[in-house]
Design an enzyme around this catalytic site. Structure first.
Site, PDB file in Angstrom:
ATOM      1  N   LEU A  85       0.838  -1.189   0.000  1.00 42.82           N
ATOM      2  CA  LEU A  85       0.000   0.000   0.000  1.00 42.82           C
ATOM      3  C   LEU A  85       0.880   1.250   0.000  1.00 42.82           C
ATOM      4  O   LEU A  85       1.986   1.242   0.554  1.00 42.82           O
ATOM      5  CB  LEU A  85      -0.926  -0.008   1.222  1.00 42.82           C
ATOM      6  CG  LEU A  85      -1.879  -1.196   1.341  1.00 42.82           C
ATOM      7  CD1 LEU A  85      -2.871  -0.964   2.473  1.00 42.82           C
ATOM      8  CD2 LEU A  85      -2.595  -1.482   0.041  1.00 42.82           C
ATOM      9  N   GLY A 130       1.133  -5.199   1.242  1.00 40.90           N
ATOM     10  CA  GLY A 130       0.054  -5.219   0.245  1.00 40.90           C
ATOM     11  C   GLY A 130       0.450  -5.938  -1.034  1.00 40.90           C
ATOM     12  O   GLY A 130      -0.391  -6.545  -1.700  1.00 40.90           O
ATOM     13  N   ASN A 154       4.521  -7.713   6.504  1.00 41.75           N
ATOM     14  CA  ASN A 154       5.431  -7.120   7.502  1.00 41.75           C
ATOM     15  C   ASN A 154       4.835  -5.929   8.232  1.00 41.75           C
ATOM     16  O   ASN A 154       5.566  -5.117   8.805  1.00 41.75           O
ATOM     17  CB  ASN A 154       6.729  -6.681   6.800  1.00 41.75           C
ATOM     18  CG  ASN A 154       6.454  -5.606   5.748  1.00 41.75           C
ATOM     19  OD1 ASN A 154       5.511  -5.712   4.990  1.00 41.75           O
ATOM     20  ND2 ASN A 154       7.259  -4.552   5.725  1.00 41.75           N
ATOM     21  N   GLU A 155       3.513  -5.810   8.241  1.00 42.39           N
ATOM     22  CA  GLU A 155       2.862  -4.609   8.800  1.00 42.39           C
ATOM     23  C   GLU A 155       3.314  -4.264  10.216  1.00 42.39           C
ATOM     24  O   GLU A 155       3.493  -3.104  10.544  1.00 42.39           O
ATOM     25  CB  GLU A 155       1.342  -4.778   8.759  1.00 42.39           C
ATOM     26  CG  GLU A 155       0.715  -4.586   7.382  1.00 42.39           C
ATOM     27  CD  GLU A 155       0.831  -5.800   6.469  1.00 42.39           C
ATOM     28  OE1 GLU A 155       1.522  -6.773   6.846  1.00 42.39           O
ATOM     29  OE2 GLU A 155       0.248  -5.771   5.374  1.00 42.39           O
TER      30      GLU A 155
HETATM   31  C1  LIG Z   1      -6.660  -5.706  15.375  1.00 40.56           C
HETATM   32  C2  LIG Z   1      -6.722  -5.027  14.022  1.00 40.56           C
HETATM   33  C3  LIG Z   1      -6.800  -3.552  14.173  1.00 40.56           C
HETATM   34  C4  LIG Z   1      -6.669  -2.718  13.146  1.00 40.56           C
HETATM   35  C5  LIG Z   1      -6.363  -3.180  11.779  1.00 40.56           C
HETATM   36  C6  LIG Z   1      -7.180  -2.427  10.805  1.00 40.56           C
HETATM   37  C7  LIG Z   1      -6.699  -1.425  10.077  1.00 40.56           C
HETATM   38  C8  LIG Z   1      -5.270  -1.018  10.048  1.00 40.56           C
HETATM   39  C9  LIG Z   1      -4.700  -1.278   8.717  1.00 40.56           C
HETATM   40  C10 LIG Z   1      -3.529  -0.677   8.354  1.00 40.56           C
HETATM   41  C11 LIG Z   1      -2.960  -1.039   7.029  1.00 40.56           C
HETATM   42  C12 LIG Z   1      -2.462  -2.459   7.074  1.00 40.56           C
HETATM   43  C13 LIG Z   1      -2.138  -2.978   5.706  1.00 40.56           C
HETATM   44  C14 LIG Z   1      -0.892  -2.319   5.188  1.00 40.56           C
HETATM   45  C15 LIG Z   1      -0.310  -2.826   4.081  1.00 40.56           C
HETATM   46  C16 LIG Z   1       0.867  -2.198   3.442  1.00 40.56           C
HETATM   47  O1  LIG Z   1       1.213  -2.562   2.356  1.00 40.56           O
HETATM   48  S1  LIG Z   1       1.725  -0.923   4.267  1.00 40.56           S
HETATM   49  C17 LIG Z   1       3.164  -0.709   3.202  1.00 40.56           C
HETATM   50  C18 LIG Z   1       4.259  -1.648   3.643  1.00 40.56           C
HETATM   51  N1  LIG Z   1       5.345  -1.649   2.684  1.00 40.56           N
HETATM   52  C19 LIG Z   1       6.625  -1.823   3.057  1.00 40.56           C
HETATM   53  O2  LIG Z   1       6.959  -1.968   4.221  1.00 40.56           O
HETATM   54  C20 LIG Z   1       7.658  -1.780   1.964  1.00 40.56           C
HETATM   55  C21 LIG Z   1       8.459  -0.490   2.070  1.00 40.56           C
HETATM   56  N2  LIG Z   1       9.409  -0.395   0.978  1.00 40.56           N
HETATM   57  C22 LIG Z   1      10.554  -1.145   0.942  1.00 40.56           C
HETATM   58  O3  LIG Z   1      10.833  -1.969   1.764  1.00 40.56           O
HETATM   59  C23 LIG Z   1      11.476  -0.860  -0.233  1.00 40.56           C
HETATM   60  O4  LIG Z   1      11.073   0.360  -0.820  1.00 40.56           O
HETATM   61  C24 LIG Z   1      11.455  -1.964  -1.307  1.00 40.56           C
HETATM   62  C25 LIG Z   1      12.144  -3.210  -0.789  1.00 40.56           C
HETATM   63  C26 LIG Z   1      10.038  -2.263  -1.741  1.00 40.56           C
HETATM   64  C27 LIG Z   1      12.230  -1.436  -2.525  1.00 40.56           C
HETATM   65  O5  LIG Z   1      13.497  -0.985  -2.085  1.00 40.56           O
HETATM   66  P1  LIG Z   1      14.374  -0.044  -3.043  1.00 40.56           P
HETATM   67  O6  LIG Z   1      14.346  -0.583  -4.433  1.00 40.56           O
HETATM   68  O7  LIG Z   1      15.677   0.180  -2.341  1.00 40.56           O
HETATM   69  O8  LIG Z   1      13.558   1.331  -3.095  1.00 40.56           O
HETATM   70  P2  LIG Z   1      13.491   2.437  -1.948  1.00 40.56           P
HETATM   71  O9  LIG Z   1      13.262   1.814  -0.621  1.00 40.56           O
HETATM   72  O10 LIG Z   1      14.640   3.368  -2.117  1.00 40.56           O
HETATM   73  O11 LIG Z   1      12.127   3.208  -2.327  1.00 40.56           O
HETATM   74  C28 LIG Z   1      12.070   3.980  -3.528  1.00 40.56           C
HETATM   75  C29 LIG Z   1      11.108   5.105  -3.247  1.00 40.56           C
HETATM   76  O12 LIG Z   1       9.787   4.547  -3.025  1.00 40.56           O
HETATM   77  C30 LIG Z   1       9.324   4.947  -1.745  1.00 40.56           C
HETATM   78  N3  LIG Z   1       8.511   3.848  -1.191  1.00 40.56           N
HETATM   79  C31 LIG Z   1       8.925   2.592  -0.929  1.00 40.56           C
HETATM   80  N4  LIG Z   1       7.903   1.847  -0.458  1.00 40.56           N
HETATM   81  C32 LIG Z   1       6.804   2.666  -0.441  1.00 40.56           C
HETATM   82  C33 LIG Z   1       5.432   2.500  -0.069  1.00 40.56           C
HETATM   83  N5  LIG Z   1       4.958   1.328   0.371  1.00 40.56           N
HETATM   84  N6  LIG Z   1       4.608   3.564  -0.170  1.00 40.56           N
HETATM   85  C34 LIG Z   1       5.074   4.758  -0.611  1.00 40.56           C
HETATM   86  N7  LIG Z   1       6.363   5.011  -0.997  1.00 40.56           N
HETATM   87  C35 LIG Z   1       7.206   3.942  -0.902  1.00 40.56           C
HETATM   88  C36 LIG Z   1      10.556   5.240  -0.933  1.00 40.56           C
HETATM   89  O13 LIG Z   1      10.255   6.107   0.149  1.00 40.56           O
HETATM   90  C37 LIG Z   1      11.443   5.886  -1.975  1.00 40.56           C
HETATM   91  O14 LIG Z   1      10.950   7.194  -2.155  1.00 40.56           O
HETATM   92  P3  LIG Z   1      11.973   8.364  -2.641  1.00 40.56           P
HETATM   93  O15 LIG Z   1      13.040   8.408  -1.585  1.00 40.56           O
HETATM   94  O16 LIG Z   1      12.472   7.913  -3.981  1.00 40.56           O
HETATM   95  O17 LIG Z   1      11.112   9.595  -2.682  1.00 40.56           O
END
Ligand SMILES: CC/C=C\C/C=C\C/C=C/CCC/C=C/C(=O)SCCNC(=O)CCNC(=O)[C@H](O)C(C)(C)COP(=O)(O)OP(=O)(O)OC[C@H]1O[C@@H](n2cnc3c(N)ncnc32)[C@H](O)[C@@H]1OP(=O)(O)O
Length: 279
Positions: A85, A130, A154-155
């Site tokens: 997400l 996501g 990994n949330e």
């Molecule tokens: C009891 C129950 C109670 C309540 C529950 C109910 C509701 C709560 C629900 C909440 C939501 C839950 C569900 C959530 C799901 C999700 O998906 S949350 C997102 C989690 N994602 C991650 O942890 C991944 C994060 N990203 C990374 O680990 C790395 O970016 C990567 C391994 C995917 C890629 O690595 P690299 O190639 O090195 O790239 P960079 O890390 O440099 O990133 C490039 C660029 O992109 C930006 N970015 C990365 N990930 C995201 C993202 N998910 N969203 C937005 N932006 C992201 C990163 O910041 C970099 O930006 P810039 O620096 O280039 O501007």
């Protein structure tokens, strides 16, 4: 988002006539009835509201076109299947936006999880949160054998919680105890670990992910559609109904949870950490 047709590749005839939107490329092969759907939202295919919307539109188009019986989901961005997400959709916004965003996340999961299509995830990059959920909605998962391509829900590492229907999808795939541990610890699995726990069905060299997906697709499409679809529905409908019965409550729960100051702070810090990582 509008569906745009692009010119067919040279000498490929109609079956390679591609269509899609800005962030979702669709490469249909009418002859085989298989379409390859590629996410193209650089740099990391974060599931923005636009990508979610385009994904739903393209999926619906393929489901309504009886030429297609199978779809392979993969990434057009190098090294990343989907970063999950889009964190910028979940912090620094207002409750109305959070509600709209979460409704789109629910909608995509509902449509994928019960899709009549054969869905195969060709995971050619990192697949956290996501992104992992999308792959879990598929009938089969193939992961490239690259230790950088971690996969998992990994949330908790971000200080948030995967909602019950994320949890249900994982439990349906790897079982309760493995899910309980994976969700609490926010485990991101290496390819060999993901295979071992059953999170993915195959791990293959990176340059064989798509070809493997195409041959697995042929095996699934050899099954009479109606029988396979009824069986898939039998397996998944109870899980889907749990969300359908409480979609609005789930949205309200998300909005109130994500709006908490402590959660907003966690998300901001996590985003900062991601950006510092590059520095
Ligand atoms: C009891 C129950 C109670 C309540 C529950 C109910 C509701 C709560 C629900 C909440 C939501 C839950 C569900 C959530 C799901 C999700 O998906 S949350 C997102 C989690 N994602 C991650 O942890 C991944 C994060 N990203 C990374 O680990 C790395 O970016 C990567 C391994 C995917 C890629 O690595 P690299 O190639 O090195 O790239 P960079 O890390 O440099 O990133 C490039 C660029 O992109 C930006 N970015 C990365 N990930 C995201 C993202 N998910 N969203 C937005 N932006 C992201 C990163 O910041 C970099 O930006 P810039 O620096 O280039 O501007």
């Amino acid at each position: 988002a509008t569906i745009r047709r692009t010119e067919p590749t040279a000498g490929s005839g109609d079956s390679a006539r591609r269509f899609g939107t800005q962030r979702v490329l669709v490469e249909p092969d009418a002859a085989s009835g298989v379409a390859v759907m590629k996410f193209k939202n650089p740099p990391v295919n974060s599931l923005s509201l636009e990508l979610l919307t385009e994904f739903i539109i393209s999926l619906e188009k393929l489901e309504n076109d009886k030429t297609f019986r199978g779809v392979i989901l993969t990434s057009d961005c190098p090294r990343v299947f989907s970063a999950g997400l889009d964190l910028t959709e979940m912090c620094g916004k207002n409750p109305a936006h959070y509600a709209e965003y979460w409704k789109a996340v629910q909608e995509l999961w509902l449509r994928l999880y019960l899709s009549n299509l054969v869905l195969i995830a060709a995971i050619n990059g990192a697949c956290p949160a996501g992104g992992c959920l999308i792959s879990l909605t598929c009938d089969y998962r193939i992961l490239a054998d690259n230790p950088k391509y971690l996969i998992g829900l990994n949330e908790t590492l971000l200080g948030i919680v995967a909602p019950f229907w994320f949890k249900d999808t994982l439990v349906n795939t790897i079982g309760h105890r493995a899910s309980e541990q994976a969700l609490q610890l926010g485990l991101l699995f290496l390819p060999a670990e993901a295979l071992q726990v059953g999170l993915v069905d195959q791990v293959v060299p990176e340059d064989q992910v798509l070809s493997t997906a195409l041959s697995v697709m042929a095996r699934w499409m050899a099954i009479p559609d109606h029988a396979r679809q009824l069986t898939k529905n039998m397996m998944r409908k109870t899980t889907v109904d749990r969300l359908v019965k409480q979609r609005d409550a789930d949205i309200q729960n998300f909005v109130s949870f994500i709006s908490r100051d402590s959660i907003q702070k966690s998300l901001q810090m996590y985003l900062e950490k991601l950006k510092q990582k590059k520095g």
